[in-house]
Design a protein around this motif. Sequence first.
Motif, PDB file in Angstrom:
ATOM      1  N   ASP A 315      17.476  -5.515   4.001  1.00 28.05           N
ATOM      2  CA  ASP A 315      16.938  -5.964   5.281  1.00 28.05           C
ATOM      3  C   ASP A 315      15.849  -7.019   5.043  1.00 28.05           C
ATOM      4  N   SER A 316      15.705  -7.927   5.995  1.00 31.87           N
ATOM      5  CA  SER A 316      14.718  -9.006   5.841  1.00 31.87           C
ATOM      6  C   SER A 316      13.291  -8.470   5.732  1.00 31.87           C
ATOM      7  N   SER A 317      13.056  -7.278   6.278  1.00 33.45           N
ATOM      8  CA  SER A 317      11.721  -6.675   6.201  1.00 33.45           C
ATOM      9  C   SER A 317      11.724  -5.428   5.319  1.00 33.45           C
ATOM     10  N   ALA A 318      12.606  -5.400   4.344  1.00 35.79           N
ATOM     11  CA  ALA A 318      12.736  -4.227   3.479  1.00 35.79           C
ATOM     12  C   ALA A 318      11.442  -3.943   2.724  1.00 35.79           C
ATOM     13  N   THR A 319      11.155  -2.658   2.559  1.00 35.63           N
ATOM     14  CA  THR A 319       9.999  -2.222   1.778  1.00 35.63           C
ATOM     15  C   THR A 319      10.436  -1.989   0.337  1.00 35.63           C
ATOM     16  N   VAL A 320       9.665  -2.526  -0.600  1.00 33.97           N
ATOM     17  CA  VAL A 320       9.943  -2.340  -2.020  1.00 33.97           C
ATOM     18  C   VAL A 320       8.848  -1.452  -2.613  1.00 33.97           C
ATOM     19  N   VAL A 321       9.255  -0.380  -3.262  1.00 30.99           N
ATOM     20  CA  VAL A 321       8.318   0.563  -3.870  1.00 30.99           C
ATOM     21  C   VAL A 321       8.628   0.630  -5.361  1.00 30.99           C
ATOM     22  N   ARG A 322       7.652   0.248  -6.173  1.00 34.13           N
ATOM     23  CA  ARG A 322       7.845   0.279  -7.626  1.00 34.13           C
ATOM     24  C   ARG A 322       6.955   1.357  -8.249  1.00 34.13           C
ATOM     25  N   ASN A 323       7.596   2.299  -8.905  1.00 37.85           N
ATOM     26  CA  ASN A 323       6.883   3.397  -9.571  1.00 37.85           C
ATOM     27  C   ASN A 323       5.858   4.058  -8.659  1.00 37.85           C
ATOM     28  N   GLY A 324       6.244   4.255  -7.386  1.00 40.74           N
ATOM     29  CA  GLY A 324       5.403   4.984  -6.442  1.00 40.74           C
ATOM     30  C   GLY A 324       4.454   4.156  -5.618  1.00 40.74           C
ATOM     31  N   SER A 325       4.368   2.842  -5.877  1.00 38.12           N
ATOM     32  CA  SER A 325       3.443   1.986  -5.131  1.00 38.12           C
ATOM     33  C   SER A 325       4.203   0.910  -4.370  1.00 38.12           C
TER      34      SER A 325
END
Length: 376
Positions: A315-325
């Motif tokens: 999605d254009s507003s997708a949330t990306v979470v890397r290693n919990g952050s």
Amino acid sequence: MKKIVSLIIVLTMLIGILPAFAATNTYDDQRLANEQKVLKALGLMSADSYGVLDNSQEITRVEFASTIGKIVDINPTISADSTYYADVAADSWAAHTLNTLVDMGVLSVPEDKIFRPNDVITYNEAVKIFVSLLGYSDYALRNGGYPGGYIAAANRIKLLDGVARSENVTNGVLTTLLYNAIHCKMLDVEKIGKTVGYTNKNETTLLSLYRNIYFDDGIVEAVNGLSVTGKAVGANKCLINGTVYNVGSLAIAGKLGYAVTLYYEDVNDGTKTLICLDDTDTDVLTISAEDFIGCESGKIKYYNDSDKEKSAKTDSSATVVRNGSVVSSGLSEAFKLTEGELRLIDNDSDGSYDIVFIEDYQTAVVKSVNTTEKNI
């Protein structure tokens, strides 16, 4: 002309009754499995001693009554001094439950006072009991009575949606009837003069009325210190659509970002404790570091199990979470994956993934452990 009108009336009545027998007794196994997961968590269904719930097993009248008793929170261990039915002893395990259901108007007592506890319950009998339990008896009686009026009432409230209809009730039939019933709204009767109206505008359900259990839909936004929105909650808590819930005994850390139907108990002090989550509306794609190709222009490229290159749209507003952050900048760096995996979540069923979890780690060999200094 009168004969024609009479024929039309008869045909109309028959059409109202036919759905009870017209469809073949087939089951949607995946749907039943999802419904039974919820019903088991709520304590309304259980497997046998071998852990099996046979969907083709027919249900007796007393077994069905026992299930209804669980919905309305009747204590089956209470002994009865007497019984309404001649073929049910006062010291029977089911006597108190049956007596209570009669007192509630859910069960009726025939002139011969025979209940037939060990007979298989028919489809029409089960529908009548559920319709009565939900408060629609008057509506059913005004629309033809048993069985057509009760079938009409059941269709109106979508009690029969997805039900595999048969002459008798099986575990499979009971599953969907029961699942639908606990999601139906109770009936309100409105009288204006001599006119009787029926509405179900309130949010009262069987679960809320008898067991202080409620259900809602939402996104798991935070759990046990992890968040996809930046709003964190403490240990043994989760945040769903802005509301904090006690996790209870549920293991839901892996449900972060999921779209769920949640079932929770709301006690008098306002404490909300989760009982179960249904996440069947969430689509999850897991990509290992080995299969990950890269991310470009909102598409994540990877190799599938057949080693064919595929892409997943985000999605254009997708949330990306890397290693919990949550990643707010430097997305290209965030997608550098050494070992681990990507987990993509589509929580609104639009075909685009709304949340990307990146779990990246490195493998190391521990050469020594210092127990005195407590380091490695």
